[in-house]
Enzyme design. Sequence first.
Site, short mmCIF file in Angstrom:
data_model
loop_
_atom_site.label_atom_id
_atom_site.label_comp_id
_atom_site.label_asym_id
_atom_site.label_seq_id
_atom_site.Cartn_x
_atom_site.Cartn_y
_atom_site.Cartn_z
N GLY A 123 5.39 11.43 -7.17
CA GLY A 123 5.67 9.98 -6.81
C GLY A 123 4.40 9.22 -6.34
N HIS A 127 1.36 0.15 -7.33
CA HIS A 127 2.43 -0.76 -7.18
C HIS A 127 2.31 -1.99 -6.29
CE1 HIS A 127 4.11 0.49 -3.37
NE2 HIS A 127 3.93 1.76 -3.65
N CYS A 144 0.81 6.08 -2.05
CA CYS A 144 0.67 5.32 -3.18
C CYS A 144 -0.49 4.50 -3.09
CB CYS A 144 1.97 4.49 -3.50
SG CYS A 144 3.28 5.52 -3.85
#
Length: 176
Positions: A123, A127, A144
């Site tokens: 994951g 983004h 992330c």
Amino acid sequence: MADRRQASSSRLRDATRLALAGALAAVLTLGAGPALASSDGHVSTIDETTHRMTVTDHGRTVMTFTVGFGKAAFRTPSGTFHVLDKNEVIRMTSCSANITCNPRNPNYYALTVHWAVRLTSAGVFVHAAPWDHAIGRADTSHGCIHLSTVDAHRFYDFSRVGDTVIVKRTGGLSGP
């Protein structure tokens, strides 16, 4: 009787050779590992020490972006990754990331995210993070790599499955 034994022995030898040839072919094919998609020329390097992402096409820089990384308890992994998938819109939750499913936990999140480029099956994505007003100055994610919406859209459009993404000096565990 001797002729039958010779014929039977000859068929057994032929069957054994055929089985060995098949087994050898299987080992050689499987030993190569899974085929990875390749995307020649596209390499992105993301460096936490500079909070910069440099995107190249055949060695020529085509884009640079300011980025954000994972906060102290959720360091973004360092390593060389390959783009696994892309999603224009994806639902990300702390539960699906194995962080917490408890909405009262301060690390709980459930977000609709745009322009997501997947780097790991666990994951980690690059983004858009329009809620992150500290991109380039502080690390606030759960692992992330955050970009502005405009930059994430440009990176998403440029990226192809198989592209190489090198993440450096994050202090996180090394990736695959």
